[in-house]
Design a protein around this motif. Structure first.
Motif, PDB file in Angstrom:
ATOM      1  N   GLN A  43     -21.225   6.593 -13.372  1.00  0.00           N
ATOM      2  CA  GLN A  43     -20.406   6.017 -14.358  1.00  0.00           C
ATOM      3  C   GLN A  43     -19.563   5.014 -13.976  1.00  0.00           C
ATOM      4  O   GLN A  43     -19.119   4.867 -12.595  1.00  0.00           O
ATOM      5  N   PHE A  44     -19.077   4.016 -14.891  1.00  0.00           N
ATOM      6  CA  PHE A  44     -18.326   3.110 -14.384  1.00  0.00           C
ATOM      7  C   PHE A  44     -17.410   2.395 -15.550  1.00  0.00           C
ATOM      8  O   PHE A  44     -17.796   2.397 -16.595  1.00  0.00           O
ATOM      9  N   TYR A  45     -16.036   2.948 -15.343  1.00  0.00           N
ATOM     10  CA  TYR A  45     -15.309   2.606 -16.606  1.00  0.00           C
ATOM     11  C   TYR A  45     -14.162   1.546 -16.104  1.00  0.00           C
ATOM     12  O   TYR A  45     -13.785   1.260 -14.935  1.00  0.00           O
ATOM     13  N   ILE A  46     -13.563   0.881 -17.056  1.00  0.00           N
ATOM     14  CA  ILE A  46     -12.769  -0.308 -17.014  1.00  0.00           C
ATOM     15  C   ILE A  46     -11.528   0.049 -17.914  1.00  0.00           C
ATOM     16  O   ILE A  46     -11.781   0.793 -19.078  1.00  0.00           O
ATOM     17  N   THR A  58      -8.189  -2.222 -14.484  1.00  0.00           N
ATOM     18  CA  THR A  58      -8.335  -1.493 -13.328  1.00  0.00           C
ATOM     19  C   THR A  58      -9.798  -0.553 -13.685  1.00  0.00           C
ATOM     20  O   THR A  58     -10.261  -0.829 -14.804  1.00  0.00           O
ATOM     21  N   PHE A  59     -10.300  -0.308 -12.530  1.00  0.00           N
ATOM     22  CA  PHE A  59     -11.698   0.282 -12.874  1.00  0.00           C
ATOM     23  C   PHE A  59     -11.750   1.803 -12.160  1.00  0.00           C
ATOM     24  O   PHE A  59     -10.991   2.101 -11.103  1.00  0.00           O
ATOM     25  N   ILE A  69      -8.520   1.365  -9.327  1.00  0.00           N
ATOM     26  CA  ILE A  69      -8.605   0.279  -8.755  1.00  0.00           C
ATOM     27  C   ILE A  69      -8.475  -1.028  -9.358  1.00  0.00           C
ATOM     28  O   ILE A  69      -8.956  -1.164 -10.315  1.00  0.00           O
ATOM     29  N   PRO A  70      -7.438  -1.682  -8.954  1.00  0.00           N
ATOM     30  CA  PRO A  70      -7.204  -2.904  -9.622  1.00  0.00           C
ATOM     31  C   PRO A  70      -8.220  -4.134  -9.593  1.00  0.00           C
ATOM     32  O   PRO A  70      -8.684  -4.406  -8.597  1.00  0.00           O
ATOM     33  N   LEU A  71      -8.800  -4.495 -10.764  1.00  0.00           N
ATOM     34  CA  LEU A  71      -9.609  -5.525 -10.674  1.00  0.00           C
ATOM     35  C   LEU A  71      -9.080  -6.915 -10.218  1.00  0.00           C
ATOM     36  O   LEU A  71      -7.697  -7.147 -10.397  1.00  0.00           O
ATOM     37  N   SER A  72      -9.637  -7.905  -9.508  1.00  0.00           N
ATOM     38  CA  SER A  72      -9.285  -9.212  -8.959  1.00  0.00           C
ATOM     39  C   SER A  72      -9.016 -10.079 -10.020  1.00  0.00           C
ATOM     40  O   SER A  72      -8.027 -10.892  -9.952  1.00  0.00           O
ATOM     41  N   PHE A  85     -14.212  -8.038  -8.772  1.00  0.00           N
ATOM     42  CA  PHE A  85     -13.572  -7.261  -7.780  1.00  0.00           C
ATOM     43  C   PHE A  85     -13.990  -7.904  -6.343  1.00  0.00           C
ATOM     44  O   PHE A  85     -15.020  -7.776  -6.013  1.00  0.00           O
ATOM     45  N   ASP A  86     -13.078  -8.771  -5.963  1.00  0.00           N
ATOM     46  CA  ASP A  86     -13.364  -9.486  -4.477  1.00  0.00           C
ATOM     47  C   ASP A  86     -13.799  -8.808  -3.496  1.00  0.00           C
ATOM     48  O   ASP A  86     -14.663  -8.982  -2.585  1.00  0.00           O
ATOM     49  N   PRO A  87     -12.898  -7.722  -3.057  1.00  0.00           N
ATOM     50  CA  PRO A  87     -13.310  -6.673  -1.976  1.00  0.00           C
ATOM     51  C   PRO A  87     -14.615  -6.328  -1.910  1.00  0.00           C
ATOM     52  O   PRO A  87     -15.219  -6.179  -0.638  1.00  0.00           O
ATOM     53  N   ALA A  88     -15.421  -6.118  -2.923  1.00  0.00           N
ATOM     54  CA  ALA A  88     -16.750  -5.269  -2.932  1.00  0.00           C
ATOM     55  C   ALA A  88     -17.604  -6.429  -3.495  1.00  0.00           C
ATOM     56  O   ALA A  88     -18.913  -5.920  -3.417  1.00  0.00           O
TER      57      ALA A  88
END
Length: 239
Positions: A43-46, A58-59, A69-72, A85-88
């Motif tokens: 599952q992937f929710y935004i 966020t996601f 988790i905040p999106l970049s 999302f830069d960290p990943a």
């Protein structure tokens, strides 16, 4: 007279339809998708918000215990929608329909390029997905002490409603048993879904000296047939 009334009613209905359409003309709100990542359903929710400075979001990835988790970055130009999302190191680029009822595009991370559809309604999970398994299985994380006093990190998945005795499958690995917390189910559990139907208990364990386990790591530690005292290996029942 009847014709005039009929025309007015028709005009009101059209006006209401236009008003409803205009009210839905926003990318803001919750969006849901189910992505197949290397054979596993996730599952992937935004959650998108619109403010004076633009769009933010966020996601959630429930299977990995990631929530809010905040999106970049989040961007919308005409009907072209994207986020990163830069960290990943992942991104999404897609197109929304005029009513903002669905978004279709590609989710990219590393070598992966996955066609993804976001909709307004929560997705129905396949029974083999970690999200569905979470509803029928419990997870516990603990340290188990070995014969030499070393404690190995272990995660245990057991049926929420066991019936009779349950067989056990133990996976001892140098590649991270997981350690994501008891709210994060290991997505590899889905691979062994056929065993869950038989109420198997799944146990994942880090070998000595790897990730969250204590001790010193030895690559391909040799098997000791007749262990004595504090002698240990990684392949036999009593380690």
């Amino acid at each position: 007279m009847k014709r005039i009334i009929s025309k007015r009613i028709g005009f009101i209905i059209i006006l209401l339809a236009l008003t409803t359409g205009l009210g839905a003309q926003s990318i803001s709100g919750d969006w849901y998708s189910l992505m197949n990542v290397q054979g596993l359903d996730m599952q992937f929710y935004i959650h998108i918000e619109e403010n004076e400075s633009g769009l933010t979001g966020t996601f959630d990835v429930p299977e990995q215990g990631a929530r809010g988790i905040p999106l970049s970055s989040v961007s919308l130009k005409d009907q072209n929608f994207s986020f990163t999302f830069d960290p990943a190191g992942f991104s999404f680029e897609g197109i929304s329909d005029r009513d903002y009822s669905q978004i279709i595009g590609y989710f990219k991370q590393g070598d992966m390029n996955i066609m993804t559809r976001f909709g307004r309604e929560p997705v129905e999970l396949p029974e083999s997905s970690p999200g569905a398994i979470r509803e029928i299985y419990n997870k516990e994380e603990l340290y188990i002490e070995m014969r030499d006093g070393i404690k190995l990190f272990t995660s245990v998945y057991s049926p929420e409603d066991p019936s009779g005795e349950s067989p056990i499958l133990l996976f001892r690995t140098p590649y991270n048993a997981e350690g994501g917390g008891e709210d994060a189910f290991n997505h590899f559990v889905s691979i062994y879904h056929r065993f869950l139907k038989e109420n198997y208990i799944l146990v994942f364990q880090d070998v000595r000296g790897r990730y969250m386990s204590e001790g010193d790591f030895i690559n391909v530690r040799p098997f000791i047939p007749n262990k004595k005292k504090d002698e240990v290996d990684e392949a036999s029942r009593y380690i």
